[in-house]
Design a protein around this motif. Structure first.
Motif, PDB file in Angstrom:
ATOM      1  N   ASN B  15       0.828  -1.194   0.000  1.00 10.31           N
ATOM      2  CA  ASN B  15       0.000   0.000   0.000  1.00 10.31           C
ATOM      3  C   ASN B  15       0.869   1.252   0.000  1.00 10.31           C
ATOM      4  O   ASN B  15       0.626   2.200  -0.720  1.00 10.31           O
ATOM      5  CB  ASN B  15      -0.898  -0.029   1.243  1.00 10.31           C
ATOM      6  CG  ASN B  15      -2.132   0.814   1.047  1.00 10.31           C
ATOM      7  OD1 ASN B  15      -2.519   1.061  -0.082  1.00 10.31           O
ATOM      8  ND2 ASN B  15      -2.706   1.256   2.135  1.00 10.31           N
ATOM      9  N   SER B 103      -9.845   4.928   4.347  1.00 13.17           N
ATOM     10  CA  SER B 103     -11.027   4.874   3.506  1.00 13.17           C
ATOM     11  C   SER B 103     -10.778   4.125   2.203  1.00 13.17           C
ATOM     12  O   SER B 103     -10.100   4.618   1.301  1.00 13.17           O
ATOM     13  CB  SER B 103     -11.503   6.294   3.198  1.00 13.17           C
ATOM     14  OG  SER B 103     -12.505   6.256   2.226  1.00 13.17           O
ATOM     15  N   ARG B 104     -11.330   2.913   2.117  1.00  9.87           N
ATOM     16  CA  ARG B 104     -11.218   2.134   0.870  1.00  9.87           C
ATOM     17  C   ARG B 104     -12.114   2.753  -0.201  1.00  9.87           C
ATOM     18  O   ARG B 104     -11.806   2.680  -1.386  1.00  9.87           O
ATOM     19  CB  ARG B 104     -11.669   0.677   1.102  1.00  9.87           C
ATOM     20  CG  ARG B 104     -10.831  -0.123   2.055  1.00  9.87           C
ATOM     21  CD  ARG B 104      -9.727  -0.956   1.421  1.00  9.87           C
ATOM     22  NE  ARG B 104     -10.076  -1.638   0.198  1.00  9.87           N
ATOM     23  CZ  ARG B 104      -9.195  -1.922  -0.752  1.00  9.87           C
ATOM     24  NH1 ARG B 104      -7.948  -1.566  -0.635  1.00  9.87           N
ATOM     25  NH2 ARG B 104      -9.549  -2.574  -1.832  1.00  9.87           N
ATOM     26  N   THR B 105     -13.227   3.366   0.245  1.00 11.17           N
ATOM     27  CA  THR B 105     -14.154   3.976  -0.702  1.00 11.17           C
ATOM     28  C   THR B 105     -13.475   5.098  -1.475  1.00 11.17           C
ATOM     29  O   THR B 105     -13.604   5.202  -2.691  1.00 11.17           O
ATOM     30  CB  THR B 105     -15.379   4.548   0.054  1.00 11.17           C
ATOM     31  OG1 THR B 105     -15.757   3.611   1.053  1.00 11.17           O
ATOM     32  CG2 THR B 105     -16.534   4.816  -0.883  1.00 11.17           C
ATOM     33  N   SER B 108     -11.068   3.699  -4.035  1.00  9.28           N
ATOM     34  CA  SER B 108     -11.778   3.172  -5.205  1.00  9.28           C
ATOM     35  C   SER B 108     -12.294   4.303  -6.078  1.00  9.28           C
ATOM     36  O   SER B 108     -12.163   4.267  -7.316  1.00  9.28           O
ATOM     37  CB  SER B 108     -12.961   2.301  -4.769  1.00  9.28           C
ATOM     38  OG  SER B 108     -12.496   1.074  -4.282  1.00  9.28           O
TER      39      SER B 108
END
Lengths: 182, 182
Positions: B15, B103-105, B108
């Protein structure tokens, strides 16, 4: 252990959902880019145009043909759509052969190539649209006259081809989006 | 448990790598799209061109100016690069604020918007290149004369702007690739 199993099941489910949706989109992209390449590839219109050779003589009626091969932007558009179509077919076969999802490398390679296809198709659409707009409206600043008033049907079919290719490109954008979310 | 910890560390490392690389690429994309928009945005060349009003009279010398605003493809190119530049700045700030990767949102959403920027920038490059090629070479089939023999410097700067934008678009393609692999 329960959590892990849950995760694995969810992961598998997600993969399947993306897989089915992805395959359908890929099939759609194949059909749309093929249609776009064929529509512009067979596009041809011949018109008899009066040509003034000398002011003293009456105008001569000369048959003039409009073809996609006469404009490099249209050649690029057809080639780009043909490449995207061929790639769709190939990647569809590879993904079907790898349906179990064993190869992460293949999935990554396909996702990256999908993004490259977005670039290829959109540059083709941009080029064809720029020339299409000039053909329809002309440009007084550089003294390029409009040609679509003569070759009306040719221009209409160019517009159809661009529309088809745009939807095909959007399918690739969606496939890229699915890969990012998966 | 050891395996899980290992995975977490590897995940974190990946990451971070993607993060640093992604941020550098984003900064590069910001600079390149900004430069492309500015180079074409300030591009202007005035030349004195002899214009034949009537065959009986001598040619009049008229100053003619070439500007990006005169061609819709160039307007689209500048707007596309400006949008991509603004988006790069905004997404850079959001990603820096979300550096912990909570925050994965957001990640994405940024990845999907990156792919949309690829589409936007490449369509702009395609349009500008199509018009640039016509300006440099003309097209006898549709009787569009070349204009770059007169506006040489204007055309050179158009080519520079397209080159800058292409490298900026490639940065977005790479960011999309990183998101897919991450």
């Amino acid at each position: 252990m329960d959590g892990e199993a849950n995760k694995a099941v969810r992961g598998y489910g997600e993969n399947r959902r993306t897989g089915t949706c992805g395959l359908a989109l890929r099939l759609l992209a194949l059909a749309l880019t093929l249609a776009a390449a064929v529509v512009l590839g067979v596009d041809k219109q011949t018109k008899t145009v009066p040509v003034q050779v000398s002011p003293a003589l009456p105008a001569l009626n000369v048959p003039v043909t409009a073809k996609w091969r006469y404009l490099s932007a249209f050649v690029y558009f057809v080639v780009a759509n043909a490449i995207a179509c061929g790639y769709s077919a190939l990647s569809l076969l590879l993904l079907l052969a790898n349906k179990a999802g064993k190869s992460r490398t293949l999935a990554s390679a396909v996702a990256i190539l999908d993004i490259i296809m977005v670039a290829l198709l959109f540059s083709g659409c941009g080029a064809a649209t720029a020339v299409g707009v000039l053909g329809r409206e002309g440009n007084s600043h550089v003294q390029w006259g409009k040609v679509c008033n003569v070759f009306d049907k040719f221009c209409d079919r160019v517009a159809v081809a661009i529309g088809l290719s745009l939807f095909g490109s959007l399918a690739f954008v969606l496939m890229g989006g699915l890969a990012v979310m998966a």
